[in-house]
Design an enzyme around this catalytic site. Structure first.
Site, PDB file in Angstrom:
ATOM      1  N   HIS A 198       0.810  -1.226   0.000  1.00 43.02           N
ATOM      2  CA  HIS A 198       0.000   0.000   0.000  1.00 43.02           C
ATOM      3  C   HIS A 198       0.842   1.275   0.000  1.00 43.02           C
ATOM      4  O   HIS A 198       0.301   2.373  -0.071  1.00 43.02           O
ATOM      5  CB  HIS A 198      -1.016  -0.008   1.154  1.00 43.02           C
ATOM      6  CG  HIS A 198      -0.444   0.293   2.503  1.00 43.02           C
ATOM      7  ND1 HIS A 198      -0.010  -0.671   3.373  1.00 43.02           N
ATOM      8  CD2 HIS A 198      -0.252   1.470   3.137  1.00 43.02           C
ATOM      9  CE1 HIS A 198       0.422  -0.106   4.486  1.00 43.02           C
ATOM     10  NE2 HIS A 198       0.280   1.199   4.371  1.00 43.02           N
ATOM     11  N   ASP A 251       0.085  -7.572   1.242  1.00 41.19           N
ATOM     12  CA  ASP A 251       0.606  -6.206   1.401  1.00 41.19           C
ATOM     13  C   ASP A 251       2.132  -6.157   1.405  1.00 41.19           C
ATOM     14  O   ASP A 251       2.758  -5.936   2.439  1.00 41.19           O
ATOM     15  CB  ASP A 251       0.032  -5.585   2.689  1.00 41.19           C
ATOM     16  CG  ASP A 251       0.198  -4.073   2.721  1.00 41.19           C
ATOM     17  OD1 ASP A 251       0.555  -3.499   1.680  1.00 41.19           O
ATOM     18  OD2 ASP A 251      -0.025  -3.478   3.792  1.00 41.19           O
ATOM     19  N   SER A 285       4.353   2.128   8.169  1.00 40.76           N
ATOM     20  CA  SER A 285       4.048   1.114   7.157  1.00 40.76           C
ATOM     21  C   SER A 285       5.250   0.821   6.281  1.00 40.76           C
ATOM     22  O   SER A 285       5.997   1.727   5.914  1.00 40.76           O
ATOM     23  CB  SER A 285       2.935   1.591   6.234  1.00 40.76           C
ATOM     24  OG  SER A 285       1.710   1.458   6.865  1.00 40.76           O
TER      25      SER A 285
HETATM   26  N1  ARG Z   1      -1.087   1.929   7.459  1.00 42.92           N
HETATM   27  C1  ARG Z   1      -0.136   2.613   8.273  1.00 42.92           C
HETATM   28  C2  ARG Z   1       0.888   3.324   7.410  1.00 42.92           C
HETATM   29  O1  ARG Z   1       0.646   3.515   6.234  1.00 42.92           O
HETATM   30  C3  ARG Z   1       0.455   1.718   9.319  1.00 42.92           C
HETATM   31  C4  ARG Z   1      -0.472   1.617  10.443  1.00 42.92           C
HETATM   32  C5  ARG Z   1      -0.036   0.665  11.475  1.00 42.92           C
HETATM   33  N2  ARG Z   1      -0.988   0.778  12.505  1.00 42.92           N
HETATM   34  C6  ARG Z   1      -0.951   0.129  13.668  1.00 42.92           C
HETATM   35  N3  ARG Z   1      -1.840   0.402  14.543  1.00 42.92           N
HETATM   36  N4  ARG Z   1      -0.027  -0.747  13.898  1.00 42.92           N
HETATM   37  O2  ARG Z   1       1.865   3.844   7.900  1.00 42.92           O
END
Ligand code: ARG
Length: 247
Positions: free
Chosen positions: A57, A104, A194
């Site tokens: 992503h 992912d 992420s």
């Molecule tokens: N989707 C998030 C990003 O793009 C990462 C989120 C991780 N969240 C969590 N509660 N561990 O950085």
């Protein structure tokens, strides 16, 4: 994630005390030499001198160059010893739709090899225990800023059943074979982390990558652990994608 008997990646030793990442500590220079920051605001790892592994992503898709800038070899992104490189080509997991649906991961070929250590991928599913996660992301769910220095924390795995039950209430179905959950109230990855790694100890005590920071409901909330790409599931595909990137 399911608990299994054979694994090449062991949890980290208890006693590596870590509190912010949410709830962790600032990583000293050189502690995680293969951790990289990507210009779209994600993390990643140098899995080969010329290849970065990140979350699906975080990139636009396969074949795209994405114009990603990579900052490597530093904990402090503003350090003068930072090495930089650019993306040349990206391969994203074929089945990727969005982070909650699994698949992912993505690999990025750089415009030059970096003279830094690389982080190997764990071969087998991981066992129950504590693992290290890291990133330059938010240290609080409501924080508006990313960090200049790499933060890391130690998080316990959360059984699939428990994690799936929690997220079902939130209307999200955990993809058990492709995702693993970890975290404790107050300790978690967060937005901007992420693509970064979850790591454990290999057979000879070396760090091995077992997961990729993927998603979560808020950050560090009680009952909602972080969700990570289960690397052991994708190792063969990732290796294949890396081979493709070499040509
Ligand atoms: N989707 C998030 C990003 O793009 C990462 C989120 C991780 N969240 C969590 N509660 N561990 O950085």
């Amino acid at each position: 994630m399911t608990a299994v008997l054979t694994t090449d990646a062991r949890p980290v030793e208890a006693g590596v005390t870590v509190r912010p990442v949410v709830g962790g500590l600032v990583a000293p220079q050189g502690k995680f030499p293969w951790a990289v920051r990507l210009s779209m605001g994600c993390g990643g790892t140098l899995t080969e001198p010329r290849v970065v592994l990140t979350a699906g992503h975080c990139v636009d898709g396969t074949g795209q160059n994405d114009g990603i800038e990579v900052t490597a070899g530093v904990s402090d992104l503003r350090s003068r010893s930072a090495q930089t490189a650019r993306s040349e080509r990206v391969i994203r997991a074929e089945g990727f739709v969005d982070e909650v649906h699994g698949d992912d991961w993505a690999v990025i070929r750089l415009d030059r090899p970096l003279g830094l250590p690389t982080l190997p991928l764990a071969q087998d599913p991981i066992g129950v225990g504590r693992y290290v996660v890291m990133g330059w992301g938010q240290t609080r769910e409501d924080s508006v800023q990313q960090e200049q220095r790499l933060h890391y924390a130690t998080v316990p795995t959360v059984p699939d059943d428990k994690c799936a039950a929690a997220y079902e209430k939130a209307g999200v179905k955990l993809v058990r074979d492709e995702q693993l959950c970890a975290g404790s109230p107050g300790v978690d990855t967060c937005q901007g982390d992420s693509g970064g790694p979850m790591i454990g100890r290999g057979r000879h005590g070396e760090w091995v990558q077992v997961g990729i920071v993927s998603w979560g409901l808020g950050c560090a909330r009680d009952g909602y652990p972080g969700v990570y790409t289960q690397l052991s599931t994708f190792r063969p595909e990732i290796k294949k994608a890396i081979r493709k990137l070499r040509n």
